[in-house]
Design a protein around this motif. Structure first.
Motif, PDB file in Angstrom:
ATOM      1  N   SER A   1       7.088  11.616  -1.511  1.00 16.59           N
ATOM      2  CA  SER A   1       6.698  12.591  -0.496  1.00 16.59           C
ATOM      3  C   SER A   1       5.890  11.953   0.624  1.00 16.59           C
ATOM      4  CB  SER A   1       5.854  13.699  -1.145  1.00 16.59           C
ATOM      5  OG  SER A   1       4.666  13.144  -1.723  1.00 16.59           O
ATOM      6  N   GLY A   2       5.642  10.640   0.493  1.00 11.77           N
ATOM      7  CA  GLY A   2       4.799   9.973   1.475  1.00 11.77           C
ATOM      8  C   GLY A   2       5.468   8.776   2.113  1.00 11.77           C
ATOM      9  N   CYS A   3       4.813   7.620   2.028  1.00  8.21           N
ATOM     10  CA  CYS A   3       5.323   6.412   2.660  1.00  8.21           C
ATOM     11  C   CYS A   3       4.619   5.214   2.043  1.00  8.21           C
ATOM     12  CB  CYS A   3       5.086   6.460   4.170  1.00  8.21           C
ATOM     13  SG  CYS A   3       3.337   6.531   4.621  1.00  8.21           S
ATOM     14  N   ALA A   4       4.944   4.039   2.542  1.00  4.93           N
ATOM     15  CA  ALA A   4       4.316   2.821   2.056  1.00  4.93           C
ATOM     16  C   ALA A   4       4.241   1.816   3.202  1.00  4.93           C
ATOM     17  CB  ALA A   4       5.101   2.233   0.883  1.00  4.93           C
ATOM     18  N   ALA A   5       3.440   0.792   3.010  1.00  3.78           N
ATOM     19  CA  ALA A   5       3.341  -0.303   3.976  1.00  3.78           C
ATOM     20  C   ALA A   5       3.322  -1.604   3.193  1.00  3.78           C
ATOM     21  CB  ALA A   5       2.079  -0.172   4.824  1.00  3.78           C
ATOM     22  N   VAL A   6       4.148  -2.559   3.607  1.00  5.33           N
ATOM     23  CA  VAL A   6       4.200  -3.874   2.961  1.00  5.33           C
ATOM     24  C   VAL A   6       3.771  -4.914   3.982  1.00  5.33           C
ATOM     25  CG1 VAL A   6       5.615  -5.551   1.736  1.00  5.33           C
ATOM     26  CG2 VAL A   6       6.095  -3.101   1.472  1.00  5.33           C
ATOM     27  N   PHE A   7       2.705  -5.623   3.664  1.00 10.55           N
ATOM     28  CA  PHE A   7       2.129  -6.612   4.578  1.00 10.55           C
ATOM     29  C   PHE A   7       2.381  -8.001   4.023  1.00 10.55           C
ATOM     30  CE2 PHE A   7      -1.108  -9.242   6.522  1.00 10.55           C
ATOM     31  CZ  PHE A   7      -1.176  -8.759   7.814  1.00 10.55           C
ATOM     32  N   ARG A   8       2.901  -8.899   4.876  1.00  9.07           N
ATOM     33  CA  ARG A   8       3.143 -10.285   4.486  1.00  9.07           C
ATOM     34  C   ARG A   8       2.425 -11.209   5.467  1.00  9.07           C
ATOM     35  NH1 ARG A   8       8.348 -12.413   4.302  1.00  9.07           N
ATOM     36  NH2 ARG A   8       7.803 -13.514   2.371  1.00  9.07           N
TER      37      ARG A   8
ATOM     38  N   MET B   1       0.870  -1.179   0.000  1.00 16.46           N
ATOM     39  CA  MET B   1       0.000   0.000   0.000  1.00 16.46           C
ATOM     40  C   MET B   1       0.903   1.223   0.000  1.00 16.46           C
ATOM     41  SD  MET B   1      -2.507  -1.367   3.079  1.00 16.46           S
ATOM     42  CE  MET B   1      -3.948  -0.347   2.783  1.00 16.46           C
ATOM     43  N   TRP B   2       0.587   2.228  -0.827  1.00 13.98           N
ATOM     44  CA  TRP B   2       1.426   3.420  -0.854  1.00 13.98           C
ATOM     45  C   TRP B   2       0.588   4.688  -0.726  1.00 13.98           C
ATOM     46  CZ3 TRP B   2       1.040  -0.164  -4.789  1.00 13.98           C
ATOM     47  CH2 TRP B   2       0.392   0.236  -5.949  1.00 13.98           C
ATOM     48  N   PHE B   3       1.234   5.736  -0.228  1.00 13.48           N
ATOM     49  CA  PHE B   3       0.554   6.964   0.155  1.00 13.48           C
ATOM     50  C   PHE B   3       1.384   8.159  -0.315  1.00 13.48           C
ATOM     51  CE2 PHE B   3      -0.149   3.549   3.079  1.00 13.48           C
ATOM     52  CZ  PHE B   3      -1.518   3.542   3.332  1.00 13.48           C
ATOM     53  N   ASP B   4       0.700   9.222  -0.696  1.00 11.21           N
ATOM     54  CA  ASP B   4       1.387  10.443  -1.136  1.00 11.21           C
ATOM     55  C   ASP B   4       1.778  11.331   0.036  1.00 11.21           C
ATOM     56  OD1 ASP B   4       1.176   9.711  -3.808  1.00 11.21           O
ATOM     57  OD2 ASP B   4      -0.797  10.662  -4.032  1.00 11.21           O
ATOM     58  N   GLU B   5       1.261  11.027   1.227  1.00 10.69           N
ATOM     59  CA  GLU B   5       1.612  11.771   2.428  1.00 10.69           C
ATOM     60  C   GLU B   5       2.093  10.787   3.494  1.00 10.69           C
ATOM     61  OE1 GLU B   5      -1.830  13.948   3.573  1.00 10.69           O
ATOM     62  OE2 GLU B   5      -1.820  15.230   1.802  1.00 10.69           O
ATOM     63  N   VAL B   6       2.749  11.307   4.498  1.00  9.97           N
ATOM     64  CA  VAL B   6       3.299  10.458   5.562  1.00  9.97           C
ATOM     65  C   VAL B   6       2.186  10.019   6.506  1.00  9.97           C
ATOM     66  CG1 VAL B   6       4.909  10.370   7.497  1.00  9.97           C
ATOM     67  CG2 VAL B   6       5.548  11.582   5.395  1.00  9.97           C
ATOM     68  N   LEU B   7       2.187   8.732   6.824  1.00 14.45           N
ATOM     69  CA  LEU B   7       1.203   8.186   7.758  1.00 14.45           C
ATOM     70  C   LEU B   7       1.570   8.514   9.202  1.00 14.45           C
ATOM     71  CD1 LEU B   7       0.456   4.550   6.501  1.00 14.45           C
ATOM     72  CD2 LEU B   7      -1.265   6.210   7.151  1.00 14.45           C
ATOM     73  N   ASP B   8       0.555   8.609  10.026  1.00  9.77           N
ATOM     74  CA  ASP B   8       0.752   8.689  11.469  1.00  9.77           C
ATOM     75  C   ASP B   8       0.937   7.253  11.966  1.00  9.77           C
ATOM     76  OD1 ASP B   8       0.478   8.759  14.225  1.00  9.77           O
ATOM     77  OD2 ASP B   8      -1.019  10.356  14.203  1.00  9.77           O
ATOM     78  N   TRP B   9       2.204   6.840  12.207  1.00  9.88           N
ATOM     79  CA  TRP B   9       2.476   5.454  12.550  1.00  9.88           C
ATOM     80  C   TRP B   9       1.833   5.067  13.884  1.00  9.88           C
ATOM     81  CZ3 TRP B   9       3.521   3.303   8.339  1.00  9.88           C
ATOM     82  CH2 TRP B   9       4.440   3.800   7.420  1.00  9.88           C
ATOM     83  N   THR B  10       1.740   6.002  14.811  1.00 10.32           N
ATOM     84  CA  THR B  10       1.104   5.694  16.106  1.00 10.32           C
ATOM     85  C   THR B  10      -0.372   5.372  15.908  1.00 10.32           C
ATOM     86  OG1 THR B  10       2.657   7.147  17.272  1.00 10.32           O
ATOM     87  CG2 THR B  10       0.601   6.582  18.406  1.00 10.32           C
TER      88      THR B  10
END
Length: 455
Positions: free
Chosen positions: A123-130, A29-38
């Motif tokens: 400019s954002g972030c991503a998440a890789v789920f396995r 999953m990818w995002f154009d902005e930074v996620l709030d990890w908390t």
């Protein structure tokens, strides 16, 4: 510790692991902005860990039987892995990072999943789920991941009682044979069945269809040898397309009298043909192994998740040179497959294989994998943009595993009016995944062009 018996189909996927083809579902999953990890951590705990117990359970193998065991000291942080890509990082860097994960085994002494929190992506972030396929199939995983997101126009995913979902699935997959056998073993059930002649006729018709499908699967020869087949190695490579407008695919399907799925599969067939021609390989029609959902799409996911899907073999017309004739032939072939009982029978076979000794399962998996050339999935996602922890999801794609020596996985995921197409290949068999994706997009453009030309 509390233990829960593992379903035979889930055990089959657990034992199917090989170093060259791990039975792990990978989603990006990818995002154009930074996620709030908390905030994301809180969502994962509340909507995933608390709802679906498999994500806080490990596998136990004793006396030939597999079970899920609750982990008393489960820690969410053990499964969350912060990662930072070296800037400037774009899609190629994220693809390279994901490719490196595909061949990394999950540790079987802990819950079988990991989530990588990737910073430094554009400019954002991503998440890789396995996640291991023993927990759930790829379709269920996609629904579970989307349940982490928010859309004010869609009700959140709920959890149903496991008994209701299991009963419904049994009725879909193998329920006919089960009902007939129970009627023969229990006289009172036989009397009740005989009192319903319409049901007897329905059961007989379905049993004949199942027997015919089983015969077809059994006598189906191995797929023809091409450069798309070989001995699988460990390294894998993934790539995915820019978003393809869904409206253009619908227009092309409407103009040609086909479906969006036909257009996508015809483009895949054309790309595979171009790949074989470029590598000076023999060009033959090949079969795609296509999973389809056995869960009612309008019902929520069960708490225990699991594998509830069928498989069909769809022959791709690579030997048809003209792409528009290829689309029509693809449509004819998918219509024939839709009327087959192959998928339900394949699910029943998988349940039987899960109860068989390991050596029997290994042989069965090799036999059935040899009948196809690649795994191809098409999963529908949210029709409108959604957010994760308050940040808009820009795009997502995911692949289920390929078994045996299969070297090709094709994934299609629709989201917010677009379709993303992803490829996952064995680099020792298919070394030029980037060119294969370019061929696929060229085929799509050519199939869509006539619809765009209509005023």
């Amino acid at each position: 510790m509390t233990r829960h018996p593992m379903a035979p189909a889930d055990a089959a996927w657990l034992r199917m692991d090989r170093p060259t083809n791990l039975m792990v579902v990978t989603s990006v999953m990818w995002f154009d902005e930074v996620l709030d990890w908390t905030a994301l951590r809180a969502l994962v705990q509340h909507r995933m860990i608390d709802r679906f117990p498999r994500f806080r359970q490990r596998v136990v193998h004793e006396h030939g039987h597999y079970s899920w065991e609750d982990v008393a000291d489960f820690e969410l942080e053990d499964h969350l892995h912060p990662v930072r890509l070296t800037p400037p990082a774009g899609r190629q860097e994220l693809e390279a990072f994901t490719s490196g994960l595909v061949s990394v085994p999950l540790e079987h002494d802990r819950p079988l999943w990991d989530l990588y929190l990737v910073e430094g992506y554009g400019s954002g972030c991503a998440a890789v789920f396995r996640m291991h396929h023993a927990i759930a199939d790829g379709i269920a995983l996609a629904r579970m991941l989307m349940s982490l997101t928010d859309d004010p126009e869609v009700d959140p995913v709920a959890v149903t009682a496991p008994e209701a979902t299991d009963a419904h699935t049994r009725a879909l997959a193998g329920g006919v044979a089960h009902e007939l056998l129970e009627a023969l073993v229990h006289p009172q059930r036989l009397a009740a069945l005989v009192a319903r002649p319409g049901r007897v006729l329905d059961l007989a018709r379905t049993a004949v269809a199942d027997a015919e499908a089983l015969a077809q699967l059994t006598v189906m020869p191995p797929d023809r040898q091409t450069a798309l087949r070989g001995v699988a190695g460990v390294p894998k490579s993934v790539t995915w397309s820019p978003p393809v407008p869904l409206d253009s695919l619908r227009d092309a399907a409407h103009l040609s009298g086909t479906t969006v799925n036909d257009v996508l599969l015809a483009a895949v067939a054309g790309a595979l043909r171009a790949h074989l021609v470029r590598r000076r390989s023999a060009v033959h029609d090949v079969r795609a192994i296509v999973p389809f959902n056995l869960r009612p799409p309008d019902q929520p996911l069960p708490a225990e998740l699991g594998n509830k899907f069928g498989l069909v073999y769809v022959p791709l017309p690579l030997t048809t040179a003209d792409r528009h004739e290829r689309l029509q032939e693809m449509s004819r072939r998918t219509r024939r497959v839709k009327d087959s009982a192959q998928g339900l029978v394949a699910f029943g076979i998988l349940e039987v294989v899960g109860l068989a000794p390991q050596v029997v399962e290994d042989v069965a998996i090799d036999v059935f994998a040899s009948k196809g050339t690649g795994v191809m999935t098409n999963v529908p996602g949210p029709r409108r943009p959604v957010t994760l922890a308050g940040t808009r999801l820009a795009g997502t794609i995911g692949w289920g595993p390929t078994s045996g020596d299969l070297a090709l996985g094709v994934a299609m995921f629709s989201y917010a009016g677009t379709v993303t197409i992803g490829l996952c290949v064995d680099v020792e068999v298919i070394p030029d995944v980037g060119l294969l994706l370019a061929d696929l997009l060229t085929e799509l453009d050519a199939l869509v062009a006539p619809a765009l030309a209509v005023p």
